[in-house]
Structures are given as structure tokens and as C-alpha cells.
Design an enzyme around this catalytic site. Structure first.
Site, PDB file in Angstrom:
ATOM      1  N   LYS A 126       0.874  -1.187   0.000  1.00 36.97           N
ATOM      2  CA  LYS A 126       0.000   0.000   0.000  1.00 36.97           C
ATOM      3  C   LYS A 126       0.897   1.218   0.000  1.00 36.97           C
ATOM      4  CE  LYS A 126      -4.459   0.864   0.161  1.00 36.97           C
ATOM      5  NZ  LYS A 126      -5.590  -0.005  -0.241  1.00 36.97           N
ATOM      6  N   ASP A 166      -6.946   4.166  -4.594  1.00 39.71           N
ATOM      7  CA  ASP A 166      -7.624   4.032  -3.294  1.00 39.71           C
ATOM      8  C   ASP A 166      -8.224   5.419  -3.053  1.00 39.71           C
ATOM      9  OD1 ASP A 166      -7.804   2.025  -0.847  1.00 39.71           O
ATOM     10  OD2 ASP A 166      -7.402   3.955   0.068  1.00 39.71           O
TER      11      ASP A 166
END
Ligand code: NDP
Ligand code: 2IT
Length: 446
Positions: A126, A166
Site C-alpha cells: 500500500k 484508493d
């Protein structure tokens, strides 16, 4: 709790004192996998838990850019390369002022198990930046993305680490990031997913997370002889995940009645039908406005500063952000007869809310199972890129449905194997954990 698990948690407590959200994510997973760890002593013997909470690599970098007034601005960029046991690091980029190492470590940790559940070969990662895209011009966003990629490019690649979107990173940002990657590397390759469909993107990727969360809800209801038809649904958020959750709910005959953003929520008792949704997509993706405008435009109600969990609903789809559904919200939802939660967002429910959902045995699909459709189609985008080929909408959507079905099947059969058939938190966590842990053991102490 087993002594060995407690020891790892204590170590994380001591070393991640300022990262409570990371500890929250680890605690939830470790508590629920305890029966598997005590049944299979090899996981302790091989130090799997200690290794899993330590990212393989953390990259932190300066992102300087110039705003429209000619002022120099600086943000902090990150990429957490968490776990590559079953494939290249894979996971989104978040651009939001709240971004820091703790938030990204929690997201990368969750991603590792989620990706394992998809059935596809992807590790966990991430990244992102504390950049706030709100109120920035397209050119400012482009300059930021170019600067961000000017450092990130050296760490990623189609077989190394493959970022995607995201919060705050959608089609526009992926375009700017990809353009800069291609230019620096002199290479057109699938180092990012979520690309446009005519330049290497997969059809259905924009829809996949929301559609997947609804398919997961359908799987849970089918398991109890019920369906989504006629169900009143509360949805939070109004970004990518919320929009396509609403679209699929409409396809399946349910009635979505709420949307939100960080200013409040709108309540439309008549249902957010496809025409209204098209207007919302224009509002959010083109005009980049606020959800309150929906209430003005369609004569619906707007509740400033509130979340939608107090409305009467059969099903809830938290699709905004972490810890957006607390203990009191859960109590109200249950009291109002809500019987299903399918999490489009990552860890949207606080620990006590999760406990209530598990104890009352309602249909509860935790994020790492319910929202895995997005990264699953990212995995299919990677396959299409390496084949230099693209599949049709029908083909991709069929595969998405199959993958959501397998995730549900894995989570519910694992939960049953450990004696709690309705506990999909336990089922999803154990199924994801075992796949990653066994791969780590096979690959030695790395
Ligand atoms: P978007 O940026 O498209 O939309 C985010 C939405 O959530 C906006 O409406 C935003 O409101 C709201 N929101 C964000 N932060 C907060 C906050 N702190 N408080 C209240 N509202 C907030 O992001 P996505 O739709 O892509 O992501 C939503 C969730 O889904 C996240 O948890 C993400 O991690 C998760 N997810 C996303 C996937 C994807 O493929 N995109 C895949 C799997 C999970 P505002 O505009 O006011 O900030
Ligand atoms: O949380 C997530 O799964 C995502 N933001 C999507 C990640 C991806 O690589 O598609």
C-alpha cells in the site's frame, strides 16, 4: 490468548506506539486466527506472526511540486511493501491529508490477506501521500502525480510491485502516474492497474470493488435462502466504491437510500435510482462537488456532520473509510433490524461493532473478503497486460462473480471447519493467513 500471540502483540505495542490503527488491524486478525495457530504449531515455530507484522520494505520520500500560484509545496510519499510470499506486492495508493505510516501499514497488512483470498498470485502493499486533492486544479494534481512517480518508479514494476487507486486516487490520477512512469522507464507495461480501457486497463475495474461488495452480500443472503430484492440499503461514501455499490444494488432490485462524504449524508427514501446515480457520478468525478448538492438538486434530506447508520435499513454497505461505524452505530443498526453488513471500505467497523455483528450472527462480510473484488480485477488487469490482450466486459464480470463466490466459499467453509459457521471474520482471516503462511514456510527464513 496464546502466549506466543500475546508476545508478538506486545512487541507491536512497544514499537508502534503512535500507530494504534496498525495495532487494531493486527489484533483483529491475530485474535481470530488463534484456533488455526494453536492447531498448527509450525506457524509459531517458523516465526510467521513476527515476520508478518514487519513490512519487507518501507519507502518514504519527499514529493516537491509547484502550485498554481508558483509556490513550492512539499508532501510526504510512501510505499509499504508488506509481503511478497505469494506474488508481487499489490495494493492501492491513497492521497489524503490523514495518510501516515501507521495507516498505510494497517492497509498493507489487510491487503496481504485480502489478496490471498482472491485466488490470484498477489502479495500485499500500500502507498500514498498526505496530499489533499480537494480544491486542487487538474494541473496541480498532474504536477503532484508526476513528482510522486519520479521517485516511486524505481521501486515498482509489473513483476515487482503494482500500485492502483484508493481514496483520492482514481482514473485521473492513475493516468498522470502511468504517463510519467512510461516516460521515465521508456516502457509500456502493467506497472499500475486501474488504467483506462483503451490504454491497458481492464473493463469492469472501476466497477469491481462496489459490484464485488454487492455480490458478496448476495452470497451471504443466498447462504440463508434470502436475496437482495426489495432490501433497503444504507451506503456511506460517495466515491468509487459507493457509486458502483449503488449501481449493482439497483441491478439486483434493492433500494439504496443514502450516500455520504466527510461533510454529512443524504437520505433519499425513494431510492437513488440509475438517473440519480449518473448525476452523482458527474458531481463527484467531473465537477468534484459535495454530496450536500444532491439534497438540493433532488429535494432529498441532508444531515450535516452525520453518518447514515441511523436510517431504517435492511443492509448496510460502509464504503468511505476506516472506523466510520462505531459501537453505538452498530447498536442502532441492529435495533433497527439491519441484518447484513458488507464492507466496501477497509476496516470501516470499530472492534466493538465487529464484536456485535459476530455475536448477533447477522450476515457480516468483513472488508478483506467483501471488498476484494477491486484488487481481484486488478489481478486480471495484470494478466491481460502480460498477455497483451483484453477480455470483454462479460468475461471479466463473470470472473468477478466467480471470484466473489470462491471468497465466500473459502471464508464460510473455513469458519465451519473451526466450529463457527457464521463467523466470516474468522473464516476469511484464517483462509488468507494459511495461504500466505504456508508460502512463507516453503520459502525459508526470508
Ligand atoms: P474515493 O476517494 O473515491 O471516495 C472516498 C469517499 O469516502 C468520499 O466520499 C470521501 O468523502 C469519503 N471519505 C474519505 N475519507 C473520509 C473520512 N475521513 N470521513 C468521512 N468520509 C470520508 O475512495 P474509494 O471509494 O476508492 O475508497 C473508499 C473505501 O474503499 C476506502 O476505505 C478504500 O480503502 C476502500 N477500497 C477501495 C478500493 C478501490 O478499488 N478503490 C478497493 C477496496 C477497498 P470526501 O470527499 O469528503 O473526502
Ligand atoms: O484496498 C484495495 O484493495 C484497493 N484499494 C485496490 C488495490 C488494487 O491493487 O487494485
Amino acid at each position: 490468548m496464546m502466549r506466543e500471540i500475546e508476545e508478538v502483540l506486545n512487541k507491536v505495542r512497544a514499537t508502534s506506539e503512535h500507530q494504534p490503527i496498525f495495532l487494531q488491524a493486527i489484533q483483529e486478525v491475530f485474535e481470530s486466527i488463534e484456533p488455526a495457530v494453536s492447531r498448527h504449531p509450525q506457524y509459531i515455530k517458523h516465526g510467521i506472526l513476527e515476520r508478518m507484522v514487519e513490512p519487507e520494505r518501507t519507502i518514504i520520500f519527499r514529493v516537491p511540486w509547484v502550485d498554481d500560484q508558483g509556490r513550492i509545496r512539499v508532501n510526504r510519499g510512501f510505499r509499504i511493501e508488506m509481503n511478497s510470499a505469494i506474488g508481487p506486492y499489490k495494493g492501492g495508493l491513497r492521497f489524503h491529508p490523514s495518510v501516515n505510516s501507521g495507516i498505510l501499514k494497517f492497509l498493507a497488512f489487510e491487503q496481504t490477506f485480502k489478496n490471498a483470498l482472491t485466488t490470484l498470485p498477489m502479495g500485499g502493499g500500500k502507498g500514498g501521500a498526505d496530499f489533499d486533492p480537494k480544491g486542487k486544479s487538474d494541473l496541480e494534481v498532474m504536477r503532484f502525480c508526476q513528482s510522486f512517480m519520479t521517485e516511486l518508479f524505481r521501486h515498482i514494476g509489473p513483476d515487482t510491485d503494482v500500485p492502483a487507486g484508493d481514496i483520492g486516487v482514481g482514473g485521473r490520477e492513475i493516468g498522470y502516474l502511468f504517463g510519467q512512469y512510461k516516460r521515465i522507464k521508456n516502457e509500456f507495461s502493467g506497472a499500475l492497474t486501474g488504467k483506462g480501457p483503451n490504454w491497458g486497463g481492464s473493463l469492469i475495474r472501476p466497477e469491481a470493488t462496489g459490484y464485488g461488495a454487492v455480490y458478496f452480500a448476495q452470497e451471504m443472503l443466498n447462504g440463508r435462502g434470502d436475496s437482495l430484492r426489495g432490501k433497503v440499503c444504507a451506503v456511506s461514501g460517495s466515491g468509487n466504491v459507493a457509486q458502483y455499490t449503488i449501481e449493482k444494488l439497483n441491478h439486483l432490485g434493492a433500494r439504496p437510500v443514502t450516500l455520504s462524504d466527510s461533510d454529512g449524508f443524504i437520505y433519499d427514501r425513494d431510492g437513488i435510482n440509475p438517473e440519480k446515480l449518473a448525476w452523482v457520478i458527474g458531481l463527484k468525478e467531473v465537477r468534484r462537488g459535495r454530496i450536500r448538492e444532491y439534497a438540493e438538486h433532488f429535494k432529498a434530506e441532508f444531515f450535516p456532520g452525520k453518518r447514515p447508520w441511523g436510517v431504517d435499513c435492511d443492509c448496510a454497505f460502509p464504503s468511505a473509510t476506516q472506523n466510520e461505524l462505531g459501537s453505538d452505530d452498530a447498536r442502532i443498526l441492529l435495533r433497527n433490524g439491519c441484518g447484513l453488513i458488507s464492507e466496501g471500505a477497509n476496516m470501516p467497523s470499530e472492534p466493538d461493532a465487529v464484536r456485535q455483528f459476530i455475536e448477533t450472527k447477522i450476515c457480516y462480510g468483513p472488508g478483506k473478503a467483501a471488498n476484494a473484488g477491486g484488487v481481484a480485477i486488478s489481478g486480471l488487469e495484470m494478466s491481460q497486460n502480460s498477455l497483451h490482450y483484453s477480455w470483454t466486459r462479460e468475461e471479466v464480470e463473470r470472473r468477478l462473480q466467480e471470484i466473489m463466490h470462491s471468497i465466500y466459499a473459502a471464508a464460510s467453509s473455513t469458519a465451519a471447519e473451526y466450529g463457527q459457521p457464521t463467523n466470516l471474520v474468522m473464516g476469511a482471516n484464517i483462509a488468507g493467513f494459511v495461504k500466505v503462511a504456508d508460502a512463507m514456510i516453503a520459502q525459508g527464513v526470508v
